[in-house]
Motif scaffolding. Structure first.
Motif, PDB file in Angstrom:
ATOM      1  N   SER A  76       0.863  -1.178   0.000  1.00 36.98           N
ATOM      2  CA  SER A  76       0.000   0.000   0.000  1.00 36.98           C
ATOM      3  C   SER A  76       0.899   1.228   0.000  1.00 36.98           C
ATOM      4  N   ALA A  77       0.677   2.102  -0.976  1.00 36.23           N
ATOM      5  CA  ALA A  77       1.534   3.277  -1.152  1.00 36.23           C
ATOM      6  C   ALA A  77       0.763   4.545  -0.840  1.00 36.23           C
ATOM      7  N   THR A  78       1.490   5.573  -0.468  1.00 33.67           N
ATOM      8  CA  THR A  78       0.861   6.850  -0.141  1.00 33.67           C
ATOM      9  C   THR A  78       0.501   7.655  -1.383  1.00 33.67           C
ATOM     10  N   ALA A  79       0.957   7.208  -2.564  1.00 37.55           N
ATOM     11  CA  ALA A  79       0.683   7.952  -3.797  1.00 37.55           C
ATOM     12  C   ALA A  79       1.059   7.093  -4.992  1.00 37.55           C
ATOM     13  N   ASN A  80       0.712   7.570  -6.170  1.00 44.28           N
ATOM     14  CA  ASN A  80       1.213   7.036  -7.430  1.00 44.28           C
ATOM     15  C   ASN A  80       2.133   8.119  -7.977  1.00 44.28           C
TER      16      ASN A  80
END
Length: 310
Positions: free
Chosen positions: A18-22
């Motif tokens: 799970s990432a905080t952004a693309n």
């Protein structure tokens, strides 16, 4: 290509991120995916960008994600608290942010910001403002001498800046190039010139470090290989695929320029966190009152080796 354990073949092991952004600064992960580097290390990797970014913490707690990708400041802020997070590797070795100014000629020194209004996006995290403020303090200047517009999204602050609000805005390298191309100012400061800064890292729940260790080691080896190909200039085809798939609505020429500058600026030099750079970032956060104390890198990593194995 870094070594892969030949005994580990089919079925591939799953790892969920799970990432905080693309973001373009996450390019090595995307290149590792489309270039088959995860598969070569017997991994099936899924990655989801969370909005709001704090969803990465929910995903870690629920088990929907094995690893979170985001700022080192998050494990730093939770150090010593009930939410226990451990860092397992680094994706950004430097901070690819900039300052765009409406009426200034590049470059500026940070004392130029005194007496001016500066927009600092914060809805995606506190690093753009806090690292800039830390650089101001390191230069012996007064952060309060500047009026800051904070805690709003990048998109909203760009709209406001284009409408006439503020003298300058802190932006990621790609957004800055787009703003300049639209005739709204000049890039007058690059945070890449401020030295090593462990910006984006992978972390997990401390209780899962041992369980995930084999998968995270192979994952970080693939990330390191992707970094090597990008910095060596041999990942052109994979990069073009990533740009089409993830950033198809952005200007291709500006994307290439920003990626090339990040590679040259050391953003993807290593998956191994520099201890002095970590201490510097934690000190900046402590001076700002964002953390109770400045944890060492050994505390943030559980005193384990992080990053690629070689």
């Amino acid at each position: 290509m870094r070594t892969t354990n030949p005994s580990r073949r089919n079925p591939m092991d799953q790892l969920n991120i799970s990432a905080t952004a693309n973001g373009l600064n996450y390019l090595p992960e995307y290149v590792a995916d489309v270039g088959g580097l995860f598969a070569a290390n017997d991994l099936s990797v899924t990655a989801t960008a969370c909005d709001p970014w704090t969803g990465v913490l929910d995903d870690l707690e629920s088990g929907a994600a094995d690893l979170a990708l985001g700022g080192l400041w998050v494990p730093g802020m939770y150090a010593g608290m009930d939410r226990r997070l451990t860092v397992v590797g680094q994706l950004n070795h430097a901070f690819p942010m900039t300052i765009v100014a409406r009426e200034a000629e590049a470059p500026i020194s940070l004392d130029w910001l005194a007496g001016r209004v500066v927009l600092a996006p914060g809805a995606g995290g506190s690093a753009p403002f806090e690292f800039t403020a830390g650089l101001i303090r390191e230069a012996g200047l007064d952060v309060a001498a500047t009026r800051w517009v904070r805690d709003l999204s990048t998109a909203m602050l760009i709209d406001l800046y284009e409408g006439g609000l503020g003298d300058a805005i802190i932006l990621d390298l790609l957004s800055a190039k787009e703003l300049v191309a639209a005739g709204h100012g000049t890039i007058v400061f690059q945070h890449l010139d401020a030295g090593v800064m462990p910006n984006s890292v992978y972390y997990c729940l401390t209780e899962r470090v041992e369980e995930l260790s084999d998968r995270t080691a192979r994952f970080m080896d693939a990330i390191a290989t992707a970094m090597d190909t990008i910095t060596a200039g041999t990942a052109t085809d994979a990069i073009e695929t990533v740009l089409t798939q993830r950033f198809g609505d952005r200007d291709r020429g500006l994307l290439r320029e920003a990626a090339a500058e990040m590679a040259l600026g050391g953003v993807w030099d290593t998956t191994v966190i520099d201890p002095d750079a970590s201490d510097r970032w934690m000190r900046i956060l402590a001076e700002a009152g964002l953390i109770v104390r400045a944890p060492s890198l050994a505390e943030l990593t559980g005193a384990r080796p992080v990053g690629a194995s070689s």
